[in-house]
Design a protein around this motif. Structure first.
Motif, PDB file in Angstrom:
ATOM      1  N   ILE A 246       0.851  -1.327   0.138  1.00  0.00           N
ATOM      2  CA  ILE A 246       0.143  -0.065   0.071  1.00  0.00           C
ATOM      3  C   ILE A 246       0.967   1.383   0.068  1.00  0.00           C
ATOM      4  O   ILE A 246       0.582   2.391  -0.851  1.00  0.00           O
ATOM      5  CB  ILE A 246      -0.889   0.069   1.101  1.00  0.00           C
ATOM      6  CG1 ILE A 246      -1.956  -1.107   1.025  1.00  0.00           C
ATOM      7  CG2 ILE A 246      -1.630   1.406   1.421  1.00  0.00           C
ATOM      8  CD1 ILE A 246      -2.991  -1.322   2.258  1.00  0.00           C
ATOM      9  N   GLN A 247       1.880   1.360   0.754  1.00  0.00           N
ATOM     10  CA  GLN A 247       2.917   2.431   0.839  1.00  0.00           C
ATOM     11  C   GLN A 247       3.598   2.478  -0.347  1.00  0.00           C
ATOM     12  O   GLN A 247       3.678   3.665  -1.093  1.00  0.00           O
ATOM     13  CB  GLN A 247       3.945   2.195   2.044  1.00  0.00           C
ATOM     14  CG  GLN A 247       3.269   2.525   3.381  1.00  0.00           C
ATOM     15  CD  GLN A 247       4.111   1.860   4.487  1.00  0.00           C
ATOM     16  OE1 GLN A 247       5.402   1.997   4.360  1.00  0.00           O
ATOM     17  NE2 GLN A 247       3.283   1.584   5.678  1.00  0.00           N
ATOM     18  N   ASP A 248       4.091   1.534  -1.206  1.00  0.00           N
ATOM     19  CA  ASP A 248       4.744   1.566  -2.334  1.00  0.00           C
ATOM     20  C   ASP A 248       3.704   2.010  -3.418  1.00  0.00           C
ATOM     21  O   ASP A 248       4.030   2.930  -4.467  1.00  0.00           O
ATOM     22  CB  ASP A 248       5.077   0.291  -2.878  1.00  0.00           C
ATOM     23  CG  ASP A 248       6.352  -0.156  -2.046  1.00  0.00           C
ATOM     24  OD1 ASP A 248       6.855   0.487  -1.580  1.00  0.00           O
ATOM     25  OD2 ASP A 248       6.656  -1.414  -2.090  1.00  0.00           O
ATOM     26  N   ILE A 249       2.269   1.628  -3.643  1.00  0.00           N
ATOM     27  CA  ILE A 249       1.640   2.209  -4.425  1.00  0.00           C
ATOM     28  C   ILE A 249       1.232   3.556  -4.429  1.00  0.00           C
ATOM     29  O   ILE A 249       1.283   4.293  -5.305  1.00  0.00           O
ATOM     30  CB  ILE A 249       0.289   1.319  -4.459  1.00  0.00           C
ATOM     31  CG1 ILE A 249       0.629  -0.017  -4.697  1.00  0.00           C
ATOM     32  CG2 ILE A 249      -0.870   1.701  -5.400  1.00  0.00           C
ATOM     33  CD1 ILE A 249      -0.682  -1.164  -4.520  1.00  0.00           C
ATOM     34  N   SER A 250       0.810   3.958  -3.162  1.00  0.00           N
ATOM     35  CA  SER A 250       0.603   5.435  -2.855  1.00  0.00           C
ATOM     36  C   SER A 250       1.560   6.308  -3.073  1.00  0.00           C
ATOM     37  O   SER A 250       1.591   7.498  -3.614  1.00  0.00           O
ATOM     38  CB  SER A 250       0.057   5.442  -1.288  1.00  0.00           C
ATOM     39  OG  SER A 250       0.887   5.153  -0.398  1.00  0.00           O
ATOM     40  N   GLY A 251       2.788   5.678  -3.094  1.00  0.00           N
ATOM     41  CA  GLY A 251       4.111   6.701  -3.125  1.00  0.00           C
ATOM     42  C   GLY A 251       4.364   6.828  -4.592  1.00  0.00           C
ATOM     43  O   GLY A 251       5.015   7.916  -4.984  1.00  0.00           O
ATOM     44  N   ALA A 252       3.834   6.107  -5.310  1.00  0.00           N
ATOM     45  CA  ALA A 252       3.988   6.179  -6.973  1.00  0.00           C
ATOM     46  C   ALA A 252       3.103   6.965  -7.471  1.00  0.00           C
ATOM     47  O   ALA A 252       3.106   7.697  -8.627  1.00  0.00           O
ATOM     48  CB  ALA A 252       3.939   4.856  -7.710  1.00  0.00           C
ATOM     49  N   ALA A 253       2.059   7.510  -6.710  1.00  0.00           N
ATOM     50  CA  ALA A 253       0.836   8.327  -7.218  1.00  0.00           C
ATOM     51  C   ALA A 253       1.241   9.689  -7.805  1.00  0.00           C
ATOM     52  O   ALA A 253       0.900  10.353  -8.598  1.00  0.00           O
ATOM     53  CB  ALA A 253      -0.218   8.570  -6.136  1.00  0.00           C
ATOM     54  N   TRP A 254       2.381  10.262  -6.608  1.00  0.00           N
ATOM     55  CA  TRP A 254       2.693  11.701  -7.235  1.00  0.00           C
ATOM     56  C   TRP A 254       3.291  11.963  -8.421  1.00  0.00           C
ATOM     57  O   TRP A 254       3.218  12.850  -9.094  1.00  0.00           O
ATOM     58  CB  TRP A 254       3.519  12.229  -6.066  1.00  0.00           C
ATOM     59  CG  TRP A 254       4.819  11.470  -6.300  1.00  0.00           C
ATOM     60  CD1 TRP A 254       5.522  10.400  -5.496  1.00  0.00           C
ATOM     61  CD2 TRP A 254       6.179  12.181  -6.969  1.00  0.00           C
ATOM     62  NE1 TRP A 254       6.735  10.182  -5.858  1.00  0.00           N
ATOM     63  CE2 TRP A 254       7.335  11.161  -6.696  1.00  0.00           C
ATOM     64  CE3 TRP A 254       6.525  13.130  -7.625  1.00  0.00           C
ATOM     65  CZ2 TRP A 254       8.471  11.455  -7.108  1.00  0.00           C
ATOM     66  CZ3 TRP A 254       7.527  13.437  -8.193  1.00  0.00           C
ATOM     67  CH2 TRP A 254       8.771  12.431  -8.064  1.00  0.00           C
ATOM     68  N   LYS A 255       3.911  10.627  -9.069  1.00  0.00           N
ATOM     69  CA  LYS A 255       4.645  10.847 -10.529  1.00  0.00           C
ATOM     70  C   LYS A 255       3.174  10.944 -11.555  1.00  0.00           C
ATOM     71  O   LYS A 255       3.553  11.539 -12.642  1.00  0.00           O
ATOM     72  CB  LYS A 255       5.258   9.649 -10.803  1.00  0.00           C
ATOM     73  CG  LYS A 255       6.438   9.255  -9.738  1.00  0.00           C
ATOM     74  CD  LYS A 255       7.389   8.357  -9.953  1.00  0.00           C
ATOM     75  CE  LYS A 255       8.598   7.958  -9.270  1.00  0.00           C
ATOM     76  NZ  LYS A 255       9.526   6.815  -9.444  1.00  0.00           N
ATOM     77  N   GLU A 256       2.094  10.670 -11.287  1.00  0.00           N
ATOM     78  CA  GLU A 256       1.051  10.341 -12.308  1.00  0.00           C
ATOM     79  C   GLU A 256       0.365  11.574 -12.465  1.00  0.00           C
ATOM     80  O   GLU A 256      -0.602  11.995 -13.246  1.00  0.00           O
ATOM     81  CB  GLU A 256       0.230   9.083 -12.323  1.00  0.00           C
ATOM     82  CG  GLU A 256       1.167   8.064 -12.444  1.00  0.00           C
ATOM     83  CD  GLU A 256       0.237   6.722 -12.513  1.00  0.00           C
ATOM     84  OE1 GLU A 256      -0.159   6.411 -13.791  1.00  0.00           O
ATOM     85  OE2 GLU A 256      -0.263   6.159 -11.402  1.00  0.00           O
ATOM     86  N   VAL A 257       0.025  12.316 -11.317  1.00  0.00           N
ATOM     87  CA  VAL A 257      -0.910  13.706 -11.178  1.00  0.00           C
ATOM     88  C   VAL A 257      -0.098  14.968 -11.474  1.00  0.00           C
ATOM     89  O   VAL A 257       1.058  14.883 -11.728  1.00  0.00           O
ATOM     90  CB  VAL A 257      -1.395  13.804  -9.832  1.00  0.00           C
ATOM     91  CG1 VAL A 257      -2.331  12.541  -9.100  1.00  0.00           C
ATOM     92  CG2 VAL A 257      -0.277  14.033  -8.798  1.00  0.00           C
ATOM     93  N   MET A 258      -0.849  15.793 -12.123  1.00  0.00           N
ATOM     94  CA  MET A 258      -0.433  16.744 -12.888  1.00  0.00           C
ATOM     95  C   MET A 258      -1.152  18.204 -12.162  1.00  0.00           C
ATOM     96  O   MET A 258      -1.756  18.974 -13.136  1.00  0.00           O
ATOM     97  CB  MET A 258      -0.356  17.019 -14.330  1.00  0.00           C
ATOM     98  CG  MET A 258       0.099  15.765 -14.941  1.00  0.00           C
ATOM     99  SD  MET A 258      -0.079  15.650 -16.565  1.00  0.00           S
ATOM    100  CE  MET A 258      -1.942  15.434 -16.811  1.00  0.00           C
ATOM    101  N   PRO A 259      -0.873  18.413 -10.770  1.00  0.00           N
ATOM    102  CA  PRO A 259      -1.587  19.459 -10.376  1.00  0.00           C
ATOM    103  C   PRO A 259      -1.078  21.096 -10.617  1.00  0.00           C
ATOM    104  O   PRO A 259       0.017  20.816 -11.060  1.00  0.00           O
ATOM    105  CB  PRO A 259      -1.445  19.100  -8.936  1.00  0.00           C
ATOM    106  CG  PRO A 259      -0.272  18.636  -8.735  1.00  0.00           C
ATOM    107  CD  PRO A 259      -0.220  17.707  -9.973  1.00  0.00           C
TER     108      PRO A 259
END
Length: 292
Positions: A246-259
């Motif tokens: 869960i921590q690995d998956i959530s940690g990868a999220a910041w690379k995909e969002v474009m805020p």
């Protein structure tokens, strides 16, 4: 703008509305629940020559299960969705999103079709519709077409809907017995708040402990439109969804969002919160699954 300055047409049927849209040559905009209209007019964003008020077209307010999925009328309110036993069982992520739309008054007035038509990247129900593989039915006087939700939005406040079309149906994929979903939102206040970041998660679980066979993740308010987190989705099925996964998956999220940075939050803060919301959502889903 004073109310007396607004030109409004209220059709008595869907057919009359489509006829009017076909023959209308002035800039117009469809009014459903109206929860965004006054705000947008004050901001100078929505200034059509004529409003088309469809609020009384009850033929567009329904929730029903059919062979090809759950059909939801565009005038279905968020309160209707929250109270629907069918959606509580078969589309829990959408129910969770509708609960977060705002105060009870907004949930009573706001509609799912209005949320789609507004096309805000921060719209709460839209990420949920993405993970439920929603199909949007657009009708004109002469024809109908069905558009996958991932093709419907073309930018902030923009969709594929033509001037002579209106949303007449939303079809979603019902969740199976081994599917669970959740909606997480961060806003500046507990109620009546526009999302700073939101995320919808839908998981298809296997027979082994915390085994995820497949999943969908959609972020809102972190890009020009909704963002499907494809990299995180692929990681869901690599192994049991334990703490490390869960921590690995959530940690990868910041690379995909474009805020972007705006008055509500900085881009850096949104990236961090996207990861945090995904982590919280996955933990909560696993707790629910473990308790079954």
């Amino acid at each position: 703008m004073r109310v007396s300055e607004i030109d409004m047409f209220s059709p008595s049927s869907v057919e009359e509305c489509l006829y009017f849209l076909r023959d209308q040559d002035r800039p117009s905009r469809i009014l459903a629940g109206g929860t965004d209209a006054v705000v947008r007019m004050k901001d100078g964003a929505w200034l059509p020559d004529i409003w088309i008020n469809i609020n009384q077209l009850n033929a567009l307010r329904y929730i029903r299960l059919e062979n090809n999925g759950i059909h939801i009328g565009p005038l279905t309110s968020h309160t209707d969705i929250v109270k629907s036993e069918l959606l509580q069982e078969k589309a829990d992520v959408l129910v969770g999103a509708s609960k977060e739309v705002g105060a009870i008054q907004l949930q009573n007035m706001g509609t799912i079709g209005g949320n789609l038509g507004t096309a805000s990247p921060a719209g709460d129900t839209i990420p949920a519709l993405f993970v439920l593989d929603a199909q949007i039915e657009l009708s004109s006087f002469n024809e109908k077409r069905v558009v996958p939700i991932n093709e419907f939005f073309t930018g902030p406040g923009k969709t594929l809907q033509k001037q002579d079309e209106m949303i007449t149906n939303i079809i979603i994929h019902p969740q199976a017995a081994n599917e669970i979903g959740i909606f997480e939102k961060l806003g500046p206040r507990k109620a009546q708040s526009i999302s700073i970041v939101n995320v919808a998660i839908s998981l298809k679980m296997g027979s082994n402990p915390r085994e995820c066979l497949d999943g969908k993740i959609a972020f809102g308010s972190v890009g020009p439109t909704i963002i499907r987190s494809k990299k995180c989705e692929k990681m869901l099925s690599l192994g049991p969804l334990d703490d490390i996964a869960i921590q690995d998956i959530s940690g990868a999220a910041w690379k995909e969002v474009m805020p972007i940075s705006d008055v509500r939050a900085s881009a850096k803060y949104r990236r961090s919160m996207a990861s945090a919301l995904l982590e919280r959502g996955l933990y909560r889903l696993m707790k629910r699954w473990d308790e079954r």
